[in-house]
Scaffold this motif. Structure first.
Motif, PDB file in Angstrom:
ATOM      1  N   GLY A  11      43.136  63.685  28.422  1.00  0.00           N
ATOM      2  CA  GLY A  11      42.885  63.466  27.003  1.00  0.00           C
ATOM      3  C   GLY A  11      43.146  62.049  26.526  1.00  0.00           C
ATOM      4  N   ASN A  12      43.407  61.128  27.461  1.00  0.00           N
ATOM      5  CA  ASN A  12      43.681  59.746  27.063  1.00  0.00           C
ATOM      6  C   ASN A  12      42.400  58.928  26.910  1.00  0.00           C
ATOM      7  N   ASP A  13      42.483  57.919  26.050  1.00  0.00           N
ATOM      8  CA  ASP A  13      41.471  56.863  26.055  1.00  0.00           C
ATOM      9  C   ASP A  13      41.895  55.913  27.168  1.00  0.00           C
ATOM     10  N   VAL A  14      40.983  55.597  28.082  1.00  0.00           N
ATOM     11  CA  VAL A  14      41.383  54.772  29.225  1.00  0.00           C
ATOM     12  C   VAL A  14      40.601  53.465  29.297  1.00  0.00           C
ATOM     13  N   VAL A  15      41.349  52.385  29.413  1.00  0.00           N
ATOM     14  CA  VAL A  15      40.762  51.082  29.729  1.00  0.00           C
ATOM     15  C   VAL A  15      41.283  50.704  31.110  1.00  0.00           C
ATOM     16  N   ALA A  16      40.387  50.614  32.088  1.00  0.00           N
ATOM     17  CA  ALA A  16      40.792  50.215  33.436  1.00  0.00           C
ATOM     18  C   ALA A  16      40.509  48.727  33.590  1.00  0.00           C
ATOM     19  N   VAL A  17      41.381  48.030  34.289  1.00  0.00           N
ATOM     20  CA  VAL A  17      41.172  46.611  34.599  1.00  0.00           C
ATOM     21  C   VAL A  17      41.158  46.499  36.113  1.00  0.00           C
ATOM     22  N   VAL A  18      40.132  45.873  36.659  1.00  0.00           N
ATOM     23  CA  VAL A  18      40.047  45.821  38.120  1.00  0.00           C
ATOM     24  C   VAL A  18      40.021  44.397  38.660  1.00  0.00           C
ATOM     25  N   SER A  19      40.635  44.254  39.842  1.00  0.00           N
ATOM     26  CA  SER A  19      40.563  43.008  40.618  1.00  0.00           C
ATOM     27  C   SER A  19      39.330  43.061  41.506  1.00  0.00           C
ATOM     28  N   ALA A  20      39.044  41.943  42.142  1.00  0.00           N
ATOM     29  CA  ALA A  20      37.994  41.926  43.166  1.00  0.00           C
ATOM     30  C   ALA A  20      38.465  42.793  44.332  1.00  0.00           C
ATOM     31  N   ARG A  21      37.502  43.427  45.021  1.00  0.00           N
ATOM     32  CA  ARG A  21      37.894  44.351  46.077  1.00  0.00           C
ATOM     33  C   ARG A  21      38.371  43.626  47.336  1.00  0.00           C
ATOM     34  N   GLY A  22      39.473  44.100  47.905  1.00  0.00           N
ATOM     35  CA  GLY A  22      39.986  43.569  49.172  1.00  0.00           C
ATOM     36  C   GLY A  22      40.170  42.062  49.144  1.00  0.00           C
ATOM     37  N   ASP A  23      39.604  41.381  50.152  1.00  0.00           N
ATOM     38  CA  ASP A  23      39.774  39.930  50.274  1.00  0.00           C
ATOM     39  C   ASP A  23      38.610  39.145  49.678  1.00  0.00           C
ATOM     40  N   THR A  24      37.861  39.791  48.778  1.00  0.00           N
ATOM     41  CA  THR A  24      36.658  39.152  48.233  1.00  0.00           C
ATOM     42  C   THR A  24      36.915  37.740  47.697  1.00  0.00           C
ATOM     43  N   THR A  25      37.988  37.561  46.947  1.00  0.00           N
ATOM     44  CA  THR A  25      38.238  36.245  46.338  1.00  0.00           C
ATOM     45  C   THR A  25      38.444  35.170  47.409  1.00  0.00           C
ATOM     46  N   ASP A  26      39.215  35.513  48.448  1.00  0.00           N
ATOM     47  CA  ASP A  26      39.422  34.554  49.549  1.00  0.00           C
ATOM     48  C   ASP A  26      38.097  34.239  50.241  1.00  0.00           C
ATOM     49  N   GLU A  27      37.268  35.264  50.421  1.00  0.00           N
ATOM     50  CA  GLU A  27      35.995  35.056  51.097  1.00  0.00           C
ATOM     51  C   GLU A  27      35.060  34.176  50.260  1.00  0.00           C
ATOM     52  N   LEU A  28      35.056  34.403  48.967  1.00  0.00           N
ATOM     53  CA  LEU A  28      34.218  33.573  48.084  1.00  0.00           C
ATOM     54  C   LEU A  28      34.689  32.126  48.113  1.00  0.00           C
ATOM     55  N   LEU A  29      36.012  31.936  48.122  1.00  0.00           N
ATOM     56  CA  LEU A  29      36.571  30.581  48.191  1.00  0.00           C
ATOM     57  C   LEU A  29      36.156  29.899  49.491  1.00  0.00           C
ATOM     58  N   ALA A  30      36.216  30.658  50.589  1.00  0.00           N
ATOM     59  CA  ALA A  30      35.833  30.111  51.889  1.00  0.00           C
ATOM     60  C   ALA A  30      34.342  29.755  51.891  1.00  0.00           C
ATOM     61  N   ASP A  31      33.526  30.624  51.291  1.00  0.00           N
ATOM     62  CA  ASP A  31      32.083  30.345  51.185  1.00  0.00           C
ATOM     63  C   ASP A  31      31.855  29.030  50.449  1.00  0.00           C
ATOM     64  N   ALA A  32      32.557  28.861  49.334  1.00  0.00           N
ATOM     65  CA  ALA A  32      32.384  27.649  48.523  1.00  0.00           C
ATOM     66  C   ALA A  32      32.748  26.416  49.342  1.00  0.00           C
ATOM     67  N   LYS A  33      33.845  26.503  50.099  1.00  0.00           N
ATOM     68  CA  LYS A  33      34.301  25.344  50.896  1.00  0.00           C
ATOM     69  C   LYS A  33      33.301  25.001  51.987  1.00  0.00           C
ATOM     70  N   ARG A  34      32.619  26.035  52.508  1.00  0.00           N
ATOM     71  CA  ARG A  34      31.616  25.768  53.546  1.00  0.00           C
ATOM     72  C   ARG A  34      30.431  25.002  52.979  1.00  0.00           C
ATOM     73  N   ILE A  35      30.168  25.230  51.693  1.00  0.00           N
ATOM     74  CA  ILE A  35      29.001  24.614  51.074  1.00  0.00           C
ATOM     75  C   ILE A  35      29.310  23.228  50.517  1.00  0.00           C
ATOM     76  N   SER A  36      30.491  23.109  49.926  1.00  0.00           N
ATOM     77  CA  SER A  36      30.803  21.859  49.246  1.00  0.00           C
ATOM     78  C   SER A  36      32.242  21.442  49.518  1.00  0.00           C
ATOM     79  N   GLY A  37      32.427  20.140  49.781  1.00  0.00           N
ATOM     80  CA  GLY A  37      33.774  19.625  50.039  1.00  0.00           C
ATOM     81  C   GLY A  37      34.613  19.666  48.783  1.00  0.00           C
ATOM     82  N   CYS A  38      33.968  19.521  47.655  1.00  0.00           N
ATOM     83  CA  CYS A  38      34.721  19.434  46.411  1.00  0.00           C
ATOM     84  C   CYS A  38      33.957  20.115  45.272  1.00  0.00           C
ATOM     85  N   PRO A  39      33.892  21.445  45.317  1.00  0.00           N
ATOM     86  CA  PRO A  39      33.118  22.134  44.285  1.00  0.00           C
ATOM     87  C   PRO A  39      33.721  21.924  42.896  1.00  0.00           C
ATOM     88  N   LYS A  40      32.856  21.847  41.903  1.00  0.00           N
ATOM     89  CA  LYS A  40      33.328  21.702  40.527  1.00  0.00           C
ATOM     90  C   LYS A  40      34.058  22.963  40.103  1.00  0.00           C
TER      91      LYS A  40
END
Ligand code: ASP
Ligand code: MG
Length: 318
Positions: free
Chosen positions: A32-61
């Motif tokens: 019977g509650n009103d629910v607001v869920a807040v979610v993080s990126a799944r698993g290691d997604t953030t680290d993987e995205l960071l690694a992807d960015a580094k592969r593409i650009s030495g100094c991404p904006k």
């Protein structure tokens, strides 16, 4: 009751865990509650995205990095909403911008300046479960910002405060706050309660359980936070104002600084001296010490960090 429930990346990694998190949200809505869920990126997604960015650009904006990293949480929110719909709930995912989360323009470590709760409240009124992408907001120019690593905790606490939520729950893979990280130290004990001040000292000295800004936000607004595990559904730890807090509440390490900190109002010069003595007995050399408000810390060489953490924990918490 209005409940905010936040789920960390490890609680959402893979279809099975995502279902488990959605089941917790579902149970809360069915009660019977009103629910607001807040979610993080799944698993290691953030680290993987960071690694992807580094592969593409030495100094991404920083602006583009935020545009990229925020997709982790946006995707996670959409998938959680889909899962909830599959379970028979009316649900909607919202990005930080859609959820009205405004920030300053410091890309990569933006601060929430204001939350316009209108959209969330309308969705709740329409009977929907609202799933908000954590870790992100929008600055005055309309660009996406991110709140710094671990920032979804802050999204959850700030939302709970802005919505005047009756309960704020943060789910991770550990069922609360322990006297030391139970994944590193055997015999670490779970605390039933932790005072905001002690938690802030823990967060500022290397504990990764909560984003330090989320602790500041909780303290400022008086939001009680229930730290729980999405795997065990145990009791967990409640963070709040607890004037009768113990003299010592835990030890933590900061890998980057190679320090071990003893947290608690009783962690004074005597405790510091005793710690240096115990470590000297085990041939661990302390290269510097510090007394701060709410605790003390010692620095050792990186290879001695874990043994120093264990020895300190054994002396004061067992
Ligand atoms: N996904 C972001 C991170 O890994 C934010 C969060 O999980 O709180 O730091
Ligand atoms: Mg975290």
């Amino acid at each position: 009751m209005l409940v905010v429930q936040k789920f960390g990346g490890s609680s959402l990694a893979g279809a099975e865990r995502l279902r488990r998190a959605a089941a917790i949200i579902s149970d809360s809505a069915m009660a019977g509650n009103d629910v607001v869920a807040v979610v993080s990126a799944r698993g290691d997604t953030t680290d993987e995205l960071l690694a992807d960015a580094k592969r593409i650009s030495g100094c991404p904006k920083a602006r583009e990095l935020d545009a990229l990293l925020s997709t982790g949480e946006t995707g996670s929110a959409a998938m959680t909403a889909m899962q909830l719909a599959d379970m028979g709930h009316d649900s909607v995912s919202l990005s930080g911008a859609q959820a009205g989360i405004r920030t300053d323009n410091i890309h990569g470590s933006a601060r929430i300046t204001d939350i316009d709760t209108g959209r969330i409240l309308r969705e709740l009124d329409a009977g929907r479960i609202v799933v908000v992408a954590g870790f992100q907001g929008i600055e005055d120019n309309g660009d996406t910002t991110t709140l710094g690593r671990g920032g979804s905790d802050t999204t959850a606490v700030e939302l709970a405060a802005a919505l005047g939520a009756d309960r704020c729950e943060i789910y991770s893979d550990v069922d609360g706050i322990y006297t030391a990280d139970p994944r590193l130290v055997t015999g670490a004990m779970r605390l039933e309660r932790i005072d905001y001040g002690d938690m802030l000292a823990l967060a500022l000295h290397g504990s990764q359980v909560l984003h330090s800004r989320s602790v500041e936000a909780a303290m400022r607004s008086g939001v009680r936070v229930h730290l729980l595990s999405s795997f065990t559904r145990h009791e967990g730890t409640v963070m709040g104002f607890f004037p009768d807090r113990p003299a010592l509440c835990g030890v933590t390490r900061d890998k980057a600084l190679s320090t071990v900190s003893i947290i608690g109002r009783g962690a004074d010069a005597n405790i510091l001296a005793e710690t240096v003595g115990i470590l000297a007995h085990s041939d661990i050399i302390v290269t510097s010490t510090e007394l701060f408000d709410g605790g003390c810390s010692i620095r050792v060489s990186p290879d001695k960090l874990l043994p120093a953490l264990e020895l300190t924990h054994r002396r004061f918490f067992r």
